[in-house]
Scaffold this active site. Structure first.
Site, PDB file in Angstrom:
ATOM      1  N   SER A  72      -2.339  -0.205   6.541  1.00  8.13           N
ATOM      2  CA  SER A  72      -1.854  -1.531   6.936  1.00  8.13           C
ATOM      3  C   SER A  72      -2.430  -2.546   5.963  1.00  8.13           C
ATOM      4  CB  SER A  72      -2.345  -1.844   8.355  1.00  8.13           C
ATOM      5  OG  SER A  72      -2.242  -3.234   8.606  1.00  8.13           O
ATOM      6  N   VAL A  84       2.089   6.299   7.136  1.00 10.05           N
ATOM      7  CA  VAL A  84       1.210   6.925   6.139  1.00 10.05           C
ATOM      8  C   VAL A  84      -0.227   6.603   6.544  1.00 10.05           C
ATOM      9  CG1 VAL A  84       0.559   6.997   3.696  1.00 10.05           C
ATOM     10  CG2 VAL A  84       2.970   6.706   4.353  1.00 10.05           C
ATOM     11  N   HIS A  94       4.096   1.329   2.086  1.00 10.66           N
ATOM     12  CA  HIS A  94       5.284   0.649   1.534  1.00 10.66           C
ATOM     13  C   HIS A  94       5.922   1.509   0.437  1.00 10.66           C
ATOM     14  CE1 HIS A  94       2.836  -2.983   2.855  1.00 10.66           C
ATOM     15  NE2 HIS A  94       3.986  -3.204   3.457  1.00 10.66           N
ATOM     16  N   LYS A 136       5.034   2.696  11.620  1.00  9.36           N
ATOM     17  CA  LYS A 136       3.762   2.079  12.020  1.00  9.36           C
ATOM     18  C   LYS A 136       4.030   0.890  12.949  1.00  9.36           C
ATOM     19  CE  LYS A 136      -0.426   0.103  11.178  1.00  9.36           C
ATOM     20  NZ  LYS A 136      -0.072  -1.275  11.405  1.00  9.36           N
ATOM     21  N   GLN A 183       8.673  -3.161  16.297  1.00  8.27           N
ATOM     22  CA  GLN A 183       9.523  -3.928  15.368  1.00  8.27           C
ATOM     23  C   GLN A 183      10.793  -3.142  15.030  1.00  8.27           C
ATOM     24  OE1 GLN A 183       8.023  -6.174  11.810  1.00  8.27           O
ATOM     25  NE2 GLN A 183       8.511  -4.290  10.736  1.00  8.27           N
ATOM     26  N   GLY A 218       8.699   0.964   8.232  1.00  5.14           N
ATOM     27  CA  GLY A 218       7.675   1.928   8.630  1.00  5.14           C
ATOM     28  C   GLY A 218       7.631   2.104  10.143  1.00  5.14           C
ATOM     29  N   HIS A 265       0.861  -1.183   0.000  1.00  4.96           N
ATOM     30  CA  HIS A 265       0.000   0.000   0.000  1.00  4.96           C
ATOM     31  C   HIS A 265       0.900   1.236   0.000  1.00  4.96           C
ATOM     32  CE1 HIS A 265       1.084   0.144   4.214  1.00  4.96           C
ATOM     33  NE2 HIS A 265       0.570  -1.059   4.406  1.00  4.96           N
ATOM     34  N   ARG A 278      -3.414  -5.297   6.761  1.00  4.25           N
ATOM     35  CA  ARG A 278      -4.522  -5.962   7.470  1.00  4.25           C
ATOM     36  C   ARG A 278      -5.802  -5.117   7.459  1.00  4.25           C
ATOM     37  NH1 ARG A 278      -0.094  -8.328  10.804  1.00  4.25           N
ATOM     38  NH2 ARG A 278      -0.333 -10.593  10.638  1.00  4.25           N
TER      39      ARG A 278
HETATM   40  O1  PAF Z   1       6.864  -5.371   8.662  1.00  2.30           O
HETATM   41  C1  PAF Z   1       6.835  -6.382   7.942  1.00  2.30           C
HETATM   42  O2  PAF Z   1       6.228  -6.365   6.861  1.00  2.30           O
HETATM   43  C2  PAF Z   1       7.528  -7.645   8.395  1.00  2.30           C
HETATM   44  O3  PAF Z   1       7.444  -7.816   9.777  1.00  2.30           O
HETATM   45  C3  PAF Z   1       8.996  -7.717   7.926  1.00  2.30           C
HETATM   46  C4  PAF Z   1       9.842  -6.599   8.521  1.00  2.30           C
HETATM   47  C5  PAF Z   1       9.053  -7.641   6.411  1.00  2.30           C
HETATM   48  C6  PAF Z   1       9.611  -9.052   8.382  1.00  2.30           C
HETATM   49  O4  PAF Z   1       8.904 -10.130   7.869  1.00  2.30           O
END
Ligand code: PAF
Length: 283
Positions: A189, A180, A37, A149, A153, A147, A34, A191
């Site tokens: 997202s 974004v 990305h 978002k 992570q 991101g 989206h 999802r």
């Molecule tokens: O954020 C994501 O899309 C995933 O967690 C990643 C960083 C590509 C790892 O699979």
């Protein structure tokens, strides 16, 4: 744009891209791309000579009752989007290429992985850290973009890069790009595709409630009281439950109970319909 799904081919193609000292940026994704990305890809293009994007729906970061099978997969559409953005190479490995027979290694970043989404999704961040470390070793990029978002992570990946003395990329070359959002404020997202139109309207209430909470904290309101009000507002917006709503130190993700201007994030995970949405904002 070349699309590659075998590791030996990837290594040759990456070496060719790096000839003459050209720099490479990596944008790791799980596909279902989206605008969020694409913002990463655009920033990557501005910062490096070549952009490599990866698409891999990583089974190790999904729990047994999570949406691995339902996760949207549309490689051809995603590849066309990446090509239009000037991506040089798409790395789309199979599960067997990533985790061959006998694969046995796991990367676990303690502390920062154990709170918030880590508490609700045991093993999830081990799966993320492991696959991201493998992607870094496979591509050896100068920089990598993620991101904001997925703030937790990002904090975990930076911690891992520092702890493992990674140099390709170096921890300081792991770049976070602001979330974004839809015009409604809903964070983009993959999802969000699980939401009905009515749920999507309700979900917009999450960011609005978070902005109110941040304004209150900045005006001196008590964090505990503000988070209790935030929980109630999220439920009133139409969410069925709130997994967590916390104010945390931005890098370590330690809980903050008294705000005194330190780098801090408000992080929320809440469920609506079949989706578990996460969002975060600076305080
Ligand atoms: O954020 C994501 O899309 C995933 O967690 C990643 C960083 C590509 C790892 O699979």
């Amino acid at each position: 744009m070349q699309t590659i799904n075998r590791l030996d081919d990837l290594r040759k193609a990456v070496d060719a891209l790096k000839i003459g000292g050209k720099t490479v940026a990596l944008v790791p994704t799980m596909g279902a791309l989206h605008e969020g990305h694409l913002a990463l890809v655009r920033e990557a293009r501005a910062r490096a000579d070549h952009v490599i994007a990866s698409i891999f729906v990583n089974p190790r970061q999904f729990g047994p009752n999570e949406d691995l099978d339902a996760y949207p997969r549309r490689l051809a559409t995603d590849a066309a989007l990446l090509e239009a953005e000037g991506v040089a190479l798409l790395w789309a490995p199979t599960v067997d290429q990533m985790y061959p027979q006998g694969y046995a290694t796991n990367i676990s970043v303690s502390g920062v992985s154990e709170v918030a989404c880590g508490a609700a999704r045991p093993g999830h961040f081990d799966g993320v850290a492991t696959v991201v470390c493998k992607l870094f070793n496979q591509v050896r990029p100068d920089i990598a973009l993620f991101g904001e978002k997925d703030w937790q992570q990002l904090a975990i990946i930076r911690r891992m890069a520092r702890d493992l003395d990674l140099t390709q990329p170096h921890a300081n070359a792991i770049i976070g790009i602001p979330t974004v959002r839809e015009p409604s404020g809903l964070a983009m997202s993959s999802r969000n595709q699980y939401l009905t139109d009515a749920e999507r309207d309700s979900a917009a209430g999450l960011s609005a409630a978070m902005l109110h909470a941040i304004a209150a904290i900045n005006a001196g309101a008590d964090i505990g009281d503000t988070l209790a009000r935030l929980n109630a507002q999220i439920l009133a917006a139409g969410f069925v439950s709130v997994d967590y709503a916390d104010v945390r130190e931005a890098d370590t993700l330690e809980t903050i109970t008294t705000f005194s201007g330190q780098p801090a994030r408000l992080l929320v995970a809440a469920r609506i319909g079949n989706a578990r949405l996460i969002d975060n904002m600076p305080v």
